[in-house]
Design an enzyme around this catalytic site. Sequence first.
Site, PDB file in Angstrom:
ATOM      1  N   GLY A   1       2.475  -4.794   7.734  1.00  0.00           N
ATOM      2  CA  GLY A   1       1.532  -5.604   6.959  1.00  0.00           C
ATOM      3  C   GLY A   1       0.364  -6.003   7.822  1.00  0.00           C
ATOM      4  O   GLY A   1       0.035  -5.315   8.804  1.00  0.00           O
TER       5      GLY A   1
ATOM      6  N   CYS B   1      -3.468   1.577   6.681  1.00  0.00           N
ATOM      7  CA  CYS B   1      -3.769   1.026   8.004  1.00  0.00           C
ATOM      8  C   CYS B   1      -4.307   2.089   8.966  1.00  0.00           C
ATOM      9  O   CYS B   1      -4.958   1.771   9.945  1.00  0.00           O
ATOM     10  CB  CYS B   1      -2.534   0.351   8.589  1.00  0.00           C
ATOM     11  SG  CYS B   1      -1.096   1.417   8.498  1.00  0.00           S
TER      12      CYS B   1
ATOM     13  N   ASN C   1       0.823  -1.226   0.000  1.00  0.00           N
ATOM     14  CA  ASN C   1       0.000   0.000   0.000  1.00  0.00           C
ATOM     15  C   ASN C   1       0.853   1.270   0.000  1.00  0.00           C
ATOM     16  O   ASN C   1       0.460   2.285  -0.540  1.00  0.00           O
ATOM     17  CB  ASN C   1      -1.021  -0.002   1.139  1.00  0.00           C
ATOM     18  CG  ASN C   1      -0.403  -0.014   2.505  1.00  0.00           C
ATOM     19  OD1 ASN C   1       0.736  -0.439   2.670  1.00  0.00           O
ATOM     20  ND2 ASN C   1      -1.131   0.458   3.493  1.00  0.00           N
TER      21      ASN C   1
ATOM     22  N   GLU D   1     -10.722  -4.660   9.839  1.00  0.00           N
ATOM     23  CA  GLU D   1     -10.070  -3.580   9.104  1.00  0.00           C
ATOM     24  C   GLU D   1     -10.622  -3.605   7.679  1.00  0.00           C
ATOM     25  O   GLU D   1     -10.643  -4.641   7.024  1.00  0.00           O
ATOM     26  CB  GLU D   1      -8.563  -3.820   9.072  1.00  0.00           C
ATOM     27  CG  GLU D   1      -7.853  -2.784   8.261  1.00  0.00           C
ATOM     28  CD  GLU D   1      -6.334  -2.884   8.351  1.00  0.00           C
ATOM     29  OE1 GLU D   1      -5.812  -4.008   8.313  1.00  0.00           O
ATOM     30  OE2 GLU D   1      -5.686  -1.831   8.457  1.00  0.00           O
TER      31      GLU D   1
ATOM     32  N   GLU E   1       4.204  -3.180  12.518  1.00  0.00           N
ATOM     33  CA  GLU E   1       3.188  -2.158  12.215  1.00  0.00           C
ATOM     34  C   GLU E   1       2.067  -2.901  11.504  1.00  0.00           C
ATOM     35  O   GLU E   1       2.200  -3.255  10.334  1.00  0.00           O
ATOM     36  CB  GLU E   1       3.751  -1.088  11.276  1.00  0.00           C
ATOM     37  CG  GLU E   1       4.962  -0.352  11.783  1.00  0.00           C
ATOM     38  CD  GLU E   1       4.621   0.656  12.866  1.00  0.00           C
ATOM     39  OE1 GLU E   1       3.441   0.763  13.268  1.00  0.00           O
ATOM     40  OE2 GLU E   1       5.555   1.328  13.314  1.00  0.00           O
TER      41      GLU E   1
ATOM     42  N   ALA F   1       6.801  -6.124  -1.028  1.00  0.00           N
ATOM     43  CA  ALA F   1       5.597  -6.860  -1.424  1.00  0.00           C
ATOM     44  C   ALA F   1       5.688  -7.294  -2.883  1.00  0.00           C
ATOM     45  O   ALA F   1       6.265  -6.600  -3.721  1.00  0.00           O
ATOM     46  CB  ALA F   1       4.372  -5.977  -1.212  1.00  0.00           C
TER      47      ALA F   1
ATOM     48  N   GLU G   1       7.899   3.656  14.717  1.00  0.00           N
ATOM     49  CA  GLU G   1       8.851   4.020  13.671  1.00  0.00           C
ATOM     50  C   GLU G   1       8.841   5.535  13.495  1.00  0.00           C
ATOM     51  O   GLU G   1       7.898   6.215  13.891  1.00  0.00           O
ATOM     52  CB  GLU G   1       8.470   3.332  12.358  1.00  0.00           C
ATOM     53  CG  GLU G   1       8.601   1.831  12.439  1.00  0.00           C
ATOM     54  CD  GLU G   1       8.449   1.161  11.082  1.00  0.00           C
ATOM     55  OE1 GLU G   1       7.399   1.283  10.469  1.00  0.00           O
ATOM     56  OE2 GLU G   1       9.434   0.531  10.647  1.00  0.00           O
TER      57      GLU G   1
HETATM   58  P1  ADP Z   1      -1.607  -8.172   2.631  1.00  0.00           P
HETATM   59  O1  ADP Z   1      -2.630  -9.205   2.958  1.00  0.00           O
HETATM   60  O2  ADP Z   1      -2.095  -6.781   2.748  1.00  0.00           O
HETATM   61  O3  ADP Z   1      -0.814  -8.411   1.409  1.00  0.00           O
HETATM   62  P2  ADP Z   1       0.486  -9.318   4.204  1.00  0.00           P
HETATM   63  O4  ADP Z   1       0.702  -9.181   5.655  1.00  0.00           O
HETATM   64  O5  ADP Z   1       0.111 -10.640   3.668  1.00  0.00           O
HETATM   65  O6  ADP Z   1      -0.601  -8.229   3.854  1.00  0.00           O
HETATM   66  O7  ADP Z   1       1.720  -8.798   3.378  1.00  0.00           O
HETATM   67  C1  ADP Z   1       2.664  -7.857   3.823  1.00  0.00           C
HETATM   68  C2  ADP Z   1       4.038  -8.370   3.491  1.00  0.00           C
HETATM   69  O8  ADP Z   1       4.242  -9.587   4.199  1.00  0.00           O
HETATM   70  C3  ADP Z   1       4.283  -8.669   2.021  1.00  0.00           C
HETATM   71  O9  ADP Z   1       5.612  -8.317   1.693  1.00  0.00           O
HETATM   72  C4  ADP Z   1       4.114 -10.180   1.974  1.00  0.00           C
HETATM   73  O10 ADP Z   1       4.834 -10.801   0.927  1.00  0.00           O
HETATM   74  C5  ADP Z   1       4.699 -10.588   3.303  1.00  0.00           C
HETATM   75  N1  ADP Z   1       4.244 -11.901   3.799  1.00  0.00           N
HETATM   76  C6  ADP Z   1       3.028 -12.474   3.647  1.00  0.00           C
HETATM   77  N2  ADP Z   1       2.998 -13.682   4.241  1.00  0.00           N
HETATM   78  C7  ADP Z   1       4.225 -13.889   4.781  1.00  0.00           C
HETATM   79  C8  ADP Z   1       4.838 -14.951   5.526  1.00  0.00           C
HETATM   80  N3  ADP Z   1       4.168 -16.053   5.834  1.00  0.00           N
HETATM   81  N4  ADP Z   1       6.127 -14.790   5.912  1.00  0.00           N
HETATM   82  C9  ADP Z   1       6.807 -13.676   5.602  1.00  0.00           C
HETATM   83  N5  ADP Z   1       6.289 -12.652   4.909  1.00  0.00           N
HETATM   84  C10 ADP Z   1       5.024 -12.742   4.506  1.00  0.00           C
END
Ligand code: ADP
Length: 489
Positions: free
Chosen positions: A239, A295, A163, A392, A261, A188, A469
């Site tokens: 995330g 967020c 985002n 959310e 966060e 991401a 942060e």
């Molecule tokens: P969203 O659902 O908004 O994409 P996420 O929390 O899934 O939010 O994603 C935020 C970041 O966390 C992204 O960079 C994603 O690739 C990463 N991510 C998602 N799942 C995992 C995981 N199991 N371990 C590490 N990083 C993750």
Amino acid sequence: MTDINDPFALQDPLLLRRQPWVNGQWLTGDGPPLSVTNPATGASLGEVETLTAAAAEHAIDSAEAALPAWKALPARERAARLERWHALILQHSDDLARIMTLEQGKPLAEARGEVLFGATFAKWFAEEARRIYGEIIPPPRRGQRLLVFREAIGVCAAITPWNFPSAMIMRKAAPALAAGCTVVLKPAEATPFSALALAELARRAAIAPGVFNVILGDPPAIGKTFAAHPAIRKISFTGSTRTGRLLLARAAEQVQKITLELGGNAPFIVFEDADLDDAIDGAVTAKFGNAGQICTAVNRIFVHETLFARFTERFAARAAALRVGNGLDPDTDIGPLNNSAALSRITGLVADARANGAKIVTGGQPHKLGGLFFEPTVITQAGPQTRIWREEIFGPLVTIQPFRDDAEALKQANATEYGLASYFYTRDFARLFRIAEGLQFGMVAVNTPIITSESAPFGGTKVSGIGREGSRHGIENYLELKTVWIGGI
Ligand code: ADP
């Protein structure tokens, strides 16, 4: 020569990178390529190379190898490189904004604003780098001296969301580098180009090989690699609360420090003495920026019963007038949602609200443009039984609810497991303090919708996260205290 098929059409085409940046090199990926899509058109933006967990381990090894020299650089030299990074980001802000709008969807003006906001962290923490002071403590015993060093914590892993594809990286990388840490970032999957462009500019800023690395790959596999690698002393994540919980549990393995966060469910309270025009403007900004995919975006608006009808009518009219479209079009106020999962979630939230007796005042449908566009939506009569109330939202939807007195407003505002941002409007200074003290949120905005700046701590209470942060506190995430006892003096 401009390639008419090149949607990026950058002034500096070398900012568009498609490979992981590790140890000062663009690596050939050994994992399956990642395709990136423009959410406004559904068109492909091409592929990015990824790394397997084994290759990610090598990236961490390079960050470990780069650590001693980077940490030993005088702070002013680390600061000089961060200042240079800052200047380069400003110089290339038009290209960076364009990359962001293409892969993320937000309007170009918002993308540019984010690029500039992200850059402020490089400047701020360059300045903070030179103020990492230790302490001398009066010694408790004769013949001793007692000192405290504040030292770089080590290699840091950063995981960032789509985002804010630029600012969330800068808010982690800049303090880490300023403190003398080295970083392995996994941005991401939806927005890798913004991250890789920042890596290209870090290279040009002479940030040494291995100090700042950007890798892509299977998120759970990389998350596990971060948790398992003994060199990683710190994980910083922005995330979802779901992923944050998982990383927090994994960090237990090596007792890694962690900053989280996570999600929010922000209340926005309009008291009876509020300036109604200001409150409406504020609510539009705090709700619909980035199509609500923030967020800190407003989830639930509470309006004093004497203002409820007027507020709702005028706010809904403003929402309905927002221009939805491709972020590259200068007239666009709201871009598409970032991905199809977001669209089905938003559609599901509206269906659930309808089924539970809520009233859709405006919007409520996918936008007639089709694709990932959704109408700005205002809902009333949604109660705590609806999902939209508890979860959310992360989209252009909001509920408005009347309240009778301050106690009721505060109770409802706090009735959530989240505790990130909160907003309220009043002109009564006694109420200002009472409500600001009563809100169980990490951030409280009074008579303003803007709650971010490099100089202010950002973060949440409850399931919204751990740590802060930005601000002078933000660098603490990347420092460890070392107590030094000296005897025989
Ligand atoms: P969203 O659902 O908004 O994409 P996420 O929390 O899934 O939010 O994603 C935020 C970041 O966390 C992204 O960079 C994603 O690739 C990463 N991510 C998602 N799942 C995992 C995981 N199991 N371990 C590490 N990083 C993750």
